[in-house]
Design an enzyme around this catalytic site. Structure first.
Site, PDB file in Angstrom:
ATOM      1  CB  SER A 125      37.308  52.159  43.877  1.00 13.53           C
ATOM      2  OG  SER A 125      37.703  51.160  42.979  1.00 13.53           O
ATOM      3  CE1 TYR A 150      38.144  48.622  48.373  1.00 10.46           C
ATOM      4  CE2 TYR A 150      37.857  47.803  46.140  1.00 10.46           C
ATOM      5  CZ  TYR A 150      38.291  48.780  47.012  1.00 10.46           C
ATOM      6  OH  TYR A 150      38.847  49.928  46.508  1.00 10.46           O
ATOM      7  CE  LYS A 154      36.791  52.226  48.809  1.00 14.19           C
ATOM      8  NZ  LYS A 154      37.159  53.254  49.799  1.00 14.19           N
TER       9      LYS A 154
HETATM   10  N1  UFG Z   1      47.447  40.865  37.541  1.00 15.42           N
HETATM   11  C1  UFG Z   1      48.215  39.798  37.108  1.00 15.42           C
HETATM   12  N2  UFG Z   1      49.028  39.197  38.008  1.00 15.42           N
HETATM   13  C2  UFG Z   1      49.137  39.616  39.317  1.00 15.42           C
HETATM   14  C3  UFG Z   1      48.336  40.706  39.747  1.00 15.42           C
HETATM   15  C4  UFG Z   1      47.506  41.302  38.830  1.00 15.42           C
HETATM   16  O1  UFG Z   1      48.161  39.402  35.940  1.00 15.42           O
HETATM   17  O2  UFG Z   1      49.890  38.993  40.086  1.00 15.42           O
HETATM   18  C5  UFG Z   1      46.577  41.546  36.570  1.00 15.42           C
HETATM   19  C6  UFG Z   1      45.099  41.482  36.947  1.00 15.42           C
HETATM   20  O3  UFG Z   1      44.520  40.311  36.447  1.00 15.42           O
HETATM   21  C7  UFG Z   1      44.585  42.757  36.293  1.00 15.42           C
HETATM   22  C8  UFG Z   1      45.775  43.727  36.332  1.00 15.42           C
HETATM   23  O4  UFG Z   1      46.913  42.914  36.562  1.00 15.42           O
HETATM   24  O5  UFG Z   1      44.312  42.500  34.949  1.00 15.42           O
HETATM   25  C9  UFG Z   1      45.667  44.735  37.461  1.00 15.42           C
HETATM   26  O6  UFG Z   1      45.413  44.021  38.670  1.00 15.42           O
HETATM   27  P1  UFG Z   1      45.498  44.728  40.089  1.00 15.42           P
HETATM   28  O7  UFG Z   1      45.225  43.681  41.107  1.00 15.42           O
HETATM   29  O8  UFG Z   1      46.759  45.504  40.202  1.00 15.42           O
HETATM   30  O9  UFG Z   1      44.334  45.789  40.020  1.00 15.42           O
HETATM   31  P2  UFG Z   1      42.771  45.546  39.809  1.00 15.42           P
HETATM   32  O10 UFG Z   1      42.430  46.218  38.532  1.00 15.42           O
HETATM   33  O11 UFG Z   1      42.340  44.165  39.964  1.00 15.42           O
HETATM   34  O12 UFG Z   1      42.249  46.259  41.110  1.00 15.42           O
HETATM   35  C10 UFG Z   1      42.019  47.594  41.145  1.00 15.42           C
HETATM   36  C11 UFG Z   1      42.195  48.112  42.569  1.00 15.42           C
HETATM   37  C12 UFG Z   1      41.122  47.574  43.478  1.00 15.42           C
HETATM   38  C13 UFG Z   1      39.767  47.759  42.839  1.00 15.42           C
HETATM   39  C14 UFG Z   1      39.745  47.136  41.473  1.00 15.42           C
HETATM   40  C15 UFG Z   1      38.430  47.312  40.767  1.00 15.42           C
HETATM   41  O13 UFG Z   1      43.477  47.770  43.072  1.00 15.42           O
HETATM   42  O14 UFG Z   1      41.178  48.273  44.697  1.00 15.42           O
HETATM   43  O15 UFG Z   1      40.730  47.760  40.687  1.00 15.42           O
HETATM   44  O16 UFG Z   1      38.434  46.756  39.522  1.00 15.42           O
HETATM   45  F1  UFG Z   1      38.815  47.153  43.541  1.00 15.42           F
END
Ligand code: UFG
Length: 344
Positions: A125, A150, A154
Site C-alpha cells: 500500500s 495496519y 505493510k
Molecule cells: N474521507 C472523508 N469522509 C469519509 C471517508 C473519507 O472525507 O467518510 C476522506 C479522507 O479524509 C481522505 C479521503 O476521503 O482524505 C480518502 O479516504 P479513504 O478512507 O477512502 O482512504 P485513505 O486514503 O484514508 O486510505 C487509503 C486506504 C488504506 C491505506 C491508506 C494509506 O484505504 O488502506 O490509504 O494512506 F492505509
C-alpha cells in the site's frame, strides 16, 4: 498454471481472480470469510463462467497452510491479499493486525519456499510512504514512520519478503496500491464494507442510496486547491490487471532483480470535493455533505509517480474516475437490493 490467491473473495482479490480466469489460469482461492461472503464466489462464476477452487481456511493456522500446499502439490504463483485493512480498527486492536497480517505471511512464505520457483506477489500500500515529502511519489521515496499498526504491517511485510528474497532465492513483486475504488462493470462484484464504511467511496454510494444521511468531509483547511485531501483513486479492475501482468513477468522470469516494487495508481490527484462532484455528475444523484474536523492520521496529499510501472510492466491505468464511480454506484444498487431481497 496453478495460482493461489489468498483473500481471493475480498475486494481486490475477487477482481484479480476474474482477470486470472479470463486468462485461463487455474485459480485456487483461500479465504476465511472474515470480511466477505460466499456470494462473491457466485459473482465470480457469473462473470467468468468458470468455478475456481475454493478453500475455506485461515492462514493463521500453520497446519492449514501446510495442508493447502500438500493438497495442491504447491503452486506456480501466489498472490497474497489476505489481510486486515482497516486503519482505525488496527489502532484499537493492534495485536489482531500483527497476528493476522504477519503470522499468515510467515506461514505462507514457509510453504512457498519449499518450491522457491514460485512467483510471489504481495499486496502492499502507499501507506508505507506516509506523508511523502515528494509528490508525485516514486518507489524510491523513503518509508515514513507508520501512522497505524495496519500501515506498520505493510512495512514489516515488505521487509520480511525482502529478507526472504535476499537469502532464499525467491522472486517477488511488491505492489503498492494508492486508493482502489470502483467495481467490476457487471455490478456483480465490488467492495463489501462491514458496518459503517470507513472509506470515502462506499460512504458516498451509501449516502446516495439513503442508507447514510450525510457525508462528513474530514477537513477543509488542508494546503490543497480546495482545502480537502488529495488522493490517487485507481479503478480496482485496472489494479487487478496489474497483478496478472506482474505474475506473468515473474512466471516468465522477465524480472530484472529478484525483488521488484511498483506503485499502482493513475498519477492523478483528486480532492474529496472533486470526487463528490464527479459522482454527482455521472450519477445525477446529489450527495449531502458537511465539513467536519480533520481525521487523525490522514495525510494531506498522496498520488503516484507511475513511470516505473508504465516503463517496466507496460501497465497503465485505463479507466477514468468517472468509470470507477459509475461502477461503484451500479454495484451499490445491485448489492443493496439483493441484500434487501434476502432479508424479506
Ligand atoms: N474521507 C472523508 N469522509 C469519509 C471517508 C473519507 O472525507 O467518510 C476522506 C479522507 O479524509 C481522505 C479521503 O476521503 O482524505 C480518502 O479516504 P479513504 O478512507 O477512502 O482512504 P485513505 O486514503 O484514508 O486510505 C487509503 C486506504 C488504506 C491505506 C491508506 C494509506 O484505504 O488502506 O490509504 O494512506 F492505509
Amino acid at each position: 498454471m496453478k495460482i493461489l490467491v489468498t483473500g481471493g473473495l475480498g475486494y481486490i482479490g475477487s477482481h484479480t481472480v476474474v482477470e486470472l480466469l479470463n486468462q485461463n489460469y487455474q485459480v485456487v482461492i483461500v479465504d476465511n470469510l472474515s470480511n466477505t461472503s460466499l456470494d462473491v464466489l457466485d459473482g465470480i462464476y457469473q462473470i467468468a463462467n468458470v468455478k475456481p477452487d475454493f478453500e475455506l481456511l485461515d492462514l493463521r493456522n500453520k497446519s492449514d497452510v501446510e495442508f493447502l500446499f500438500k493438497k495442491y502439490d504447491g503452486f506456480d504463483g501466489v498472490i497474497h491479499f489476505a489481510a486486515s485493512k482497516a486503519v482505525g480498527e488496527s489502532v484499537a486492536n493492534p495485536l489482531h493486525y500483527y497476528e493476522n497480517n504477519i503470522n499468515s505471511l510467515v506461514y505462507l512464505l514457509q510453504e512457498v519456499l519449499k518450491n522457491p520457483n514460485t512467483a510471489f506477489i504481495f499486496s502492499s500500500s502507499c501507506t508505507v510512504y506516509g506523508q511523502s515529502i515528494e509528490l508525485p511519489i516514486t518507489e524510491k521515496a523513503p518509508f515514513q514512520t507508520a501512522l497505524s499498526p495496519y500501515g506498520n504491517t505493510k512495512q514489516i511485510g515488505e521487509e520480511i519478503i525482502e529478507d526472504v528474497v535476499k537469502s532464499c532465492g525467491l522472486n517477488a513483486i511488491l505492489l503498492r496500491y494508492f486508493n482502489p475504488i470502483g467495481a467490476h462493470h457487471s455490478g456483480l462484484i465490488g467492495e463489501l464494507p462491514l458496518g459503517i464504511p470507513q472509506n470515502l467511496v462506499p460512504y458516498i454510494t451509501q449516502t446516495a442510496l439513503g442508507i447514510r444521511t450525510e457525508l462528513a468531509v474530514f477537513g477543509n483547511d488542508y494546503n490543497t486547491a480546495d482545502g480537502t485531501c488529495v488522493r490517487d483513486y485507481i479503478h480496482v479492475v485496472d489494479l487487478a490487471k496489474a497483478h496478472v501482468i506482474s505474475l506473468v513477468r515473474l512466471l516468465n522470469q522477465k524480472n530484472v532483480t529478484p525483488l521488484e516494487v511498483f506503485n499502482l495508481g493513475t498519477g492523478n490527484g483528486h480532492s474529496v470535493l472533486e470526487l463528490i462532484h464527479t459522482f454527482q455528475v455521472v450519477t445525477g444523484v446529489n450527495i449531502p455533505y458537511k465539513f467536519v474536523d480533520r481525521r487523525a492520521g490522514d495525510v494531506e496529499s498522496a498520488y503516484a509517480d507511475t513511470q516505473k510501472a508504465t516503463d517496466i510492466l507496460g501497465w497503465k491505468a485505463n479507466l477514468t474516475l468517472a468509470d470507477a464511480l459509475k461502477s461503484a454506484w451500479l454495484w451499490e444498487q445491485n448489492h443493496t437490493s439483493k441484500k434487501l431481497a434476502n432479508t424479506k
